[in-house]
Design a protein around this motif. Sequence first.
Motif, mmCIF file in Angstrom:
data_model
loop_
_atom_site.group_PDB
_atom_site.id
_atom_site.type_symbol
_atom_site.label_atom_id
_atom_site.label_comp_id
_atom_site.label_asym_id
_atom_site.label_seq_id
_atom_site.Cartn_x
_atom_site.Cartn_y
_atom_site.Cartn_z
ATOM 1 N N SER A 201 26.370 60.985 139.876
ATOM 2 C CA SER A 201 27.806 60.836 140.109
ATOM 3 C C SER A 201 28.368 59.734 139.217
ATOM 4 O O SER A 201 27.879 58.602 139.228
ATOM 5 C CB SER A 201 28.061 60.498 141.584
ATOM 6 O OG SER A 201 29.410 60.120 141.773
ATOM 7 N N PRO A 202 29.389 60.011 138.404
ATOM 8 C CA PRO A 202 30.013 58.952 137.599
ATOM 9 C C PRO A 202 30.576 57.829 138.458
ATOM 10 O O PRO A 202 30.520 56.658 138.063
ATOM 11 C CB PRO A 202 31.128 59.692 136.840
ATOM 12 C CG PRO A 202 30.707 61.124 136.846
ATOM 13 C CD PRO A 202 29.973 61.323 138.133
ATOM 14 N N LEU A 203 31.116 58.160 139.619
ATOM 15 C CA LEU A 203 31.657 57.124 140.496
ATOM 16 C C LEU A 203 30.544 56.200 140.987
ATOM 17 O O LEU A 203 30.721 54.981 141.058
ATOM 18 C CB LEU A 203 32.379 57.775 141.682
ATOM 19 C CG LEU A 203 33.049 56.823 142.689
ATOM 20 C CD1 LEU A 203 34.080 55.968 141.977
ATOM 21 C CD2 LEU A 203 33.683 57.604 143.813
ATOM 22 N N THR A 204 29.375 56.773 141.317
ATOM 23 C CA THR A 204 28.242 55.943 141.743
ATOM 24 C C THR A 204 27.811 55.012 140.628
ATOM 25 O O THR A 204 27.532 53.829 140.861
ATOM 26 C CB THR A 204 27.074 56.848 142.172
ATOM 27 O OG1 THR A 204 27.504 57.703 143.222
ATOM 28 C CG2 THR A 204 25.898 56.012 142.646
ATOM 29 N N ARG A 205 27.756 55.537 139.417
ATOM 30 C CA ARG A 205 27.352 54.682 138.291
ATOM 31 C C ARG A 205 28.355 53.568 138.055
ATOM 32 O O ARG A 205 27.974 52.435 137.724
ATOM 33 C CB ARG A 205 27.197 55.540 137.033
ATOM 34 C CG ARG A 205 26.035 56.523 137.107
ATOM 35 C CD ARG A 205 25.673 57.035 135.717
ATOM 36 N NE ARG A 205 26.739 57.850 135.155
ATOM 37 C CZ ARG A 205 26.823 59.162 135.297
ATOM 38 N NH1 ARG A 205 25.902 59.815 135.998
ATOM 39 N NH2 ARG A 205 27.810 59.836 134.745
ATOM 40 N N ARG A 206 29.624 53.842 138.228
ATOM 41 C CA ARG A 206 30.622 52.776 138.054
ATOM 42 C C ARG A 206 30.484 51.713 139.139
ATOM 43 O O ARG A 206 30.590 50.514 138.859
ATOM 44 C CB ARG A 206 32.030 53.390 138.093
ATOM 45 C CG ARG A 206 32.351 54.264 136.896
ATOM 46 C CD ARG A 206 33.830 54.615 136.861
ATOM 47 N NE ARG A 206 34.124 55.567 135.813
ATOM 48 C CZ ARG A 206 34.299 56.858 135.987
ATOM 49 N NH1 ARG A 206 34.210 57.365 137.208
ATOM 50 N NH2 ARG A 206 34.581 57.658 134.975
ATOM 51 N N ILE A 207 30.265 52.141 140.380
ATOM 52 C CA ILE A 207 30.095 51.165 141.465
ATOM 53 C C ILE A 207 28.864 50.296 141.209
ATOM 54 O O ILE A 207 28.900 49.064 141.378
ATOM 55 C CB ILE A 207 29.982 51.898 142.810
ATOM 56 C CG1 ILE A 207 31.321 52.558 143.171
ATOM 57 C CG2 ILE A 207 29.566 50.942 143.919
ATOM 58 C CD1 ILE A 207 31.271 53.405 144.420
ATOM 59 N N ALA B 77 28.443 54.021 147.531
ATOM 60 C CA ALA B 77 28.744 55.210 146.735
ATOM 61 C C ALA B 77 28.557 56.474 147.565
ATOM 62 O O ALA B 77 29.312 57.440 147.417
ATOM 63 C CB ALA B 77 27.847 55.238 145.499
ATOM 64 N N ALA C 60 27.475 49.627 138.296
ATOM 65 C CA ALA C 60 27.723 48.762 137.139
ATOM 66 C C ALA C 60 28.574 47.566 137.522
ATOM 67 O O ALA C 60 28.287 46.421 137.129
ATOM 68 C CB ALA C 60 28.396 49.569 136.023
ATOM 69 N N VAL C 61 29.605 47.791 138.312
ATOM 70 C CA VAL C 61 30.488 46.691 138.700
ATOM 71 C C VAL C 61 29.766 45.690 139.598
ATOM 72 O O VAL C 61 29.871 44.476 139.419
ATOM 73 C CB VAL C 61 31.746 47.246 139.408
ATOM 74 C CG1 VAL C 61 32.557 46.119 140.026
ATOM 75 C CG2 VAL C 61 32.602 48.023 138.423
ATOM 76 N N SER D 36 25.167 49.225 147.129
ATOM 77 C CA SER D 36 26.019 49.992 146.214
ATOM 78 C C SER D 36 25.774 51.483 146.382
ATOM 79 O O SER D 36 26.719 52.280 146.374
ATOM 80 C CB SER D 36 25.755 49.567 144.768
ATOM 81 O OG SER D 36 26.084 48.211 144.567
#
Length: 558
Positions: free
Chosen positions: A27-33, A263, A35-36, A259
């Motif tokens: 999931s791109p959203l999971t990867r962004r969470i 996510a 990373a942040v 995270s």
Amino acid sequence: MSKPVPPRADGGAPREAPRRRWLPLASPLTRRILAVNVLAPVILVGGLFYIDRYKNELIAAEIESLRIRAEMFAAAVGEGAVIDNGFAIPEMSQPMARQMVRRLSQPARVRARLFDQDGDMVADSRTLLSANTTVQVEDLEPPERGWFVNLFRSLYNAITTAQLVDDAQPTFRERAHPKASDYPEVAQALAGESAWAVRSQRNNRLLLTTAVPVQHYKQVLGAVMLSSSGDDIAQSLFKVRLTIFQAFAFALTVTVTLSLYLAGTIARPIRRLAAAADRVRRGHGRRHYIPDLTRRQDEIGDLSGALRDMTEALWQRMDAVEAFAADVAHEIKNPLTSLRSAVETVARVQNPDHQRKLMAIIQDDVGRLDRLISDISDASRIDAELSRAETEPVKLRRMIEALAEVYRDTGAADGVAFALDCPPNDELEVQGIESRLVQVLRNLIANALSFSPPTGTITLRSGRNGGNVVIEVEDDGPGIPENKLDAIFERFYSERPLAEKFGTHSGLGLSISRQIVEAHGGSLRAANRIAEDGSIVGARFTLRLPAAARETVAQGGR
């Protein structure tokens, strides 16, 4: 996007497409969470490998410790290894000095070297002299530790290579027969002043040296140079950073776990909602539904509820469109059938009177079709018009008075009286579209005129009730059947007086009126006027609209 669900070969309902397994890192959203959340601790722990302040403090403390120990060495040699008989010049006893340097260097854990006044090295703690040979003493490597420490040590060495050693530091070179001139700090000590130096060794290791003069009654007889490697400093830095890294590893594990949990509570339901919405868009029928996540009590729950409401409203709108299309086809088919029959008959009839009657029927059917199509067109575009039009303040009291005056002056009332009951000092202002609100009132008044007797009275009553403006239109007609009080607002429903010509009304007036009122956030209801004896004496239509905010006027007596 999900693929469309293929229909079954046997003609039955299509099967559900297999649900793909949700992979967190896909999931791109999971990867962004991730990373942040992980970026901040990674930057923090990465900066620990490049902080020089703690290293410089350790070096300064080690040099100060070497200076103190060197002064102790020099004082001991100056007092215990100097020959002074009081008659000759004092001189240093080399055998005694060697013994003292070797004995003192062991507990001090340093390498000690002694130089005489001429700059020759007299003693070296790492050289053991015997009758036949010289033995060189070297420090052994520390014992092996656990696998985690060794792994971190390898990683640490790869990152911090040359971090303890500066490029500006001179390189230490061990000579076979060193002289005082090889070490600037020793030369300065022979001149009577203490000095220190920091050098680099092989494998990027530090070497710290301190030299102090050996004095006897202020007379410089030699110099003591103590040296210590920077391994203790590197080990101290390693232990501190290892402890911080262990805390970082624990914090990173907790951060990644939380995270992924976060996510999962965000990305997974959003994917479910997106997949459900896609199935609704691509599927057939109503077997697809939006998951109900309103129990979450958060924004995703609100999104789920909004999507469910939107889907239900969409189905209702589609049902309304289908029902409207069916009603339109039915209502248009009736006059078309009559029109076709009259046209086919008029060509075969020779009697002029019969022809005139058939032509009158044709004209009535054409007029009925025209009114029907006009009302259908108005009803079909009213939603789009109301969604695009800008609302503005509308004064209903003036509108009611103007309509009553128009009906009186034009003779449209046909002898029916109008009675107004409006508050004199209240404009009854609402926020809406004036032309559409005029259309509603005209429809209600026209409906009352249709059922009022020739000497009847139409009462227009207005006022406020809480935060609403209420308008009542009453007539003296026969009233409305009790079981039809809500049905009269349905499309194409017509309950007309017996004396009225068939086809004069399309049955869309009250339906359009309710549609306009509900688009303004109000309501339109019908009821019967009941006398004291329980008989019906007329009908009453009640219109409620949200009142606009009343402005406080400082002048004018309001």
